[in-house]
Design a protein around this motif. Structure first.
Motif, PDB file in Angstrom:
ATOM      1  N   GLY A  94       0.819  -1.214   0.000  1.00 47.41           N
ATOM      2  CA  GLY A  94       0.000   0.000   0.000  1.00 47.41           C
ATOM      3  C   GLY A  94       0.850   1.260   0.000  1.00 47.41           C
ATOM      4  O   GLY A  94       0.575   2.212  -0.736  1.00 47.41           O
ATOM      5  N   CYS A  95       1.912   1.262   0.783  1.00 47.33           N
ATOM      6  CA  CYS A  95       2.816   2.424   0.816  1.00 47.33           C
ATOM      7  C   CYS A  95       3.590   2.563  -0.490  1.00 47.33           C
ATOM      8  O   CYS A  95       3.851   3.682  -0.952  1.00 47.33           O
ATOM      9  CB  CYS A  95       3.771   2.305   1.998  1.00 47.33           C
ATOM     10  SG  CYS A  95       2.959   2.545   3.578  1.00 47.33           S
TER      11      CYS A  95
ATOM     12  N   ASN B   2      -4.512  18.855  -6.281  1.00 45.28           N
ATOM     13  CA  ASN B   2      -5.361  19.522  -5.308  1.00 45.28           C
ATOM     14  C   ASN B   2      -5.685  18.548  -4.175  1.00 45.28           C
ATOM     15  O   ASN B   2      -5.159  17.440  -4.117  1.00 45.28           O
ATOM     16  CB  ASN B   2      -6.641  20.050  -5.995  1.00 45.28           C
ATOM     17  CG  ASN B   2      -7.405  18.945  -6.700  1.00 45.28           C
ATOM     18  OD1 ASN B   2      -7.128  17.767  -6.512  1.00 45.28           O
ATOM     19  ND2 ASN B   2      -8.360  19.347  -7.520  1.00 45.28           N
ATOM     20  N   PHE B   3      -6.570  18.961  -3.272  1.00 36.86           N
ATOM     21  CA  PHE B   3      -6.872  18.157  -2.096  1.00 36.86           C
ATOM     22  C   PHE B   3      -7.508  16.818  -2.448  1.00 36.86           C
ATOM     23  O   PHE B   3      -7.165  15.783  -1.885  1.00 36.86           O
ATOM     24  CB  PHE B   3      -7.793  18.955  -1.152  1.00 36.86           C
ATOM     25  CG  PHE B   3      -8.163  18.193   0.076  1.00 36.86           C
ATOM     26  CD1 PHE B   3      -7.243  18.012   1.100  1.00 36.86           C
ATOM     27  CD2 PHE B   3      -9.431  17.646   0.205  1.00 36.86           C
ATOM     28  CE1 PHE B   3      -7.579  17.293   2.232  1.00 36.86           C
ATOM     29  CE2 PHE B   3      -9.769  16.929   1.334  1.00 36.86           C
ATOM     30  CZ  PHE B   3      -8.845  16.753   2.344  1.00 36.86           C
ATOM     31  N   THR B   4      -8.444  16.819  -3.395  1.00 34.79           N
ATOM     32  CA  THR B   4      -9.135  15.590  -3.780  1.00 34.79           C
ATOM     33  C   THR B   4      -8.164  14.588  -4.394  1.00 34.79           C
ATOM     34  O   THR B   4      -8.194  13.394  -4.067  1.00 34.79           O
ATOM     35  CB  THR B   4     -10.266  15.900  -4.779  1.00 34.79           C
ATOM     36  OG1 THR B   4     -11.101  16.918  -4.239  1.00 34.79           O
ATOM     37  CG2 THR B   4     -11.082  14.670  -5.085  1.00 34.79           C
ATOM     38  N   THR B   5      -7.301  15.051  -5.274  1.00 34.45           N
ATOM     39  CA  THR B   5      -6.310  14.171  -5.890  1.00 34.45           C
ATOM     40  C   THR B   5      -5.327  13.641  -4.850  1.00 34.45           C
ATOM     41  O   THR B   5      -4.963  12.461  -4.883  1.00 34.45           O
ATOM     42  CB  THR B   5      -5.549  14.927  -6.999  1.00 34.45           C
ATOM     43  OG1 THR B   5      -6.480  15.553  -7.874  1.00 34.45           O
ATOM     44  CG2 THR B   5      -4.681  13.972  -7.790  1.00 34.45           C
TER      45      THR B   5
ATOM     46  N   LEU C 137      -4.887   7.164  -0.580  1.00 34.17           N
ATOM     47  CA  LEU C 137      -5.851   6.128  -0.227  1.00 34.17           C
ATOM     48  C   LEU C 137      -5.254   4.725  -0.076  1.00 34.17           C
ATOM     49  O   LEU C 137      -5.598   4.032   0.892  1.00 34.17           O
ATOM     50  CB  LEU C 137      -6.984   6.126  -1.243  1.00 34.17           C
ATOM     51  CG  LEU C 137      -8.357   5.736  -0.736  1.00 34.17           C
ATOM     52  CD1 LEU C 137      -8.750   6.576   0.463  1.00 34.17           C
ATOM     53  CD2 LEU C 137      -9.379   5.885  -1.837  1.00 34.17           C
ATOM     54  N   PRO C 138      -4.357   4.257  -0.951  1.00 33.94           N
ATOM     55  CA  PRO C 138      -3.797   2.910  -0.752  1.00 33.94           C
ATOM     56  C   PRO C 138      -3.052   2.753   0.586  1.00 33.94           C
ATOM     57  O   PRO C 138      -3.214   1.738   1.274  1.00 33.94           O
ATOM     58  CB  PRO C 138      -2.842   2.727  -1.925  1.00 33.94           C
ATOM     59  CG  PRO C 138      -3.345   3.645  -2.970  1.00 33.94           C
ATOM     60  CD  PRO C 138      -3.920   4.808  -2.248  1.00 33.94           C
TER      61      PRO C 138
ATOM     62  N   ILE D  20      -5.765   2.784   3.466  1.00 32.20           N
ATOM     63  CA  ILE D  20      -6.545   1.545   3.545  1.00 32.20           C
ATOM     64  C   ILE D  20      -5.695   0.411   4.092  1.00 32.20           C
ATOM     65  O   ILE D  20      -6.123  -0.333   4.979  1.00 32.20           O
ATOM     66  CB  ILE D  20      -7.137   1.185   2.165  1.00 32.20           C
ATOM     67  CG1 ILE D  20      -8.227   2.181   1.792  1.00 32.20           C
ATOM     68  CG2 ILE D  20      -7.692  -0.235   2.165  1.00 32.20           C
ATOM     69  CD1 ILE D  20      -8.750   2.030   0.384  1.00 32.20           C
ATOM     70  N   SER D  21      -4.476   0.257   3.577  1.00 35.29           N
ATOM     71  CA  SER D  21      -3.623  -0.824   4.071  1.00 35.29           C
ATOM     72  C   SER D  21      -3.230  -0.598   5.532  1.00 35.29           C
ATOM     73  O   SER D  21      -3.132  -1.546   6.311  1.00 35.29           O
ATOM     74  CB  SER D  21      -2.378  -0.974   3.194  1.00 35.29           C
ATOM     75  OG  SER D  21      -1.587   0.192   3.245  1.00 35.29           O
ATOM     76  N   GLY D  22      -3.033   0.643   5.917  1.00 35.62           N
ATOM     77  CA  GLY D  22      -2.748   0.944   7.321  1.00 35.62           C
ATOM     78  C   GLY D  22      -3.925   0.636   8.225  1.00 35.62           C
ATOM     79  O   GLY D  22      -3.756   0.125   9.330  1.00 35.62           O
TER      80      GLY D  22
END
Length: 105
Positions: free
Chosen positions: A32-33, A47-50, A56-57, A60-62
């Motif tokens: 994930g990292c 930007n913030f959304t990107t 996200l990976p 989620i894995s964390g």
């Protein structure tokens, strides 16, 4: 001691890396990292959304490998819940019992 055995509560912790993680947990978190790092290199100006999508990976894995009480981690908790919900709910008794024997005539 009257044949009473005391098992320490942390006997399984010695089998875990740093007392919390298995090799699979570290592989999930490392992958994930790695994906997050690769995406950070690919997407330069964002930007913030990107940035949230790029992170996200790793998030989620964390979340999957974070330790929780009474379970090894969230991934193990989700696995146990899934196995219970999708598993067989009706259990048939196949032990020994006087009522299970056929009546002799």
């Amino acid at each position: 001691m009257n044949n009473n055995y005391l098992i320490p509560a942390n006997t399984k912790k010695s089998k875990l890396i740093l007392g919390f993680f298995t090799g699979v947990d570290l592989a999930i978190f490392a992958s994930g990292c790695s994906v997050t790092l690769l995406m950070l290199i690919i997407f330069q100006g964002m930007n913030f959304t990107t940035a949230l999508i790029v992170l996200l990976p790793a998030l989620i894995s964390g979340f999957l490998v974070i330790p929780v009480p009474n379970y090894h981690n969230v991934l193990q908790l989700i696995t146990n819940i899934t196995l219970y919900l999708l598993g067989r709910k009706r259990y048939y008794w196949k032990g020994w019992c006087i009522l299970d024997e056929q009546k002799e005539r």
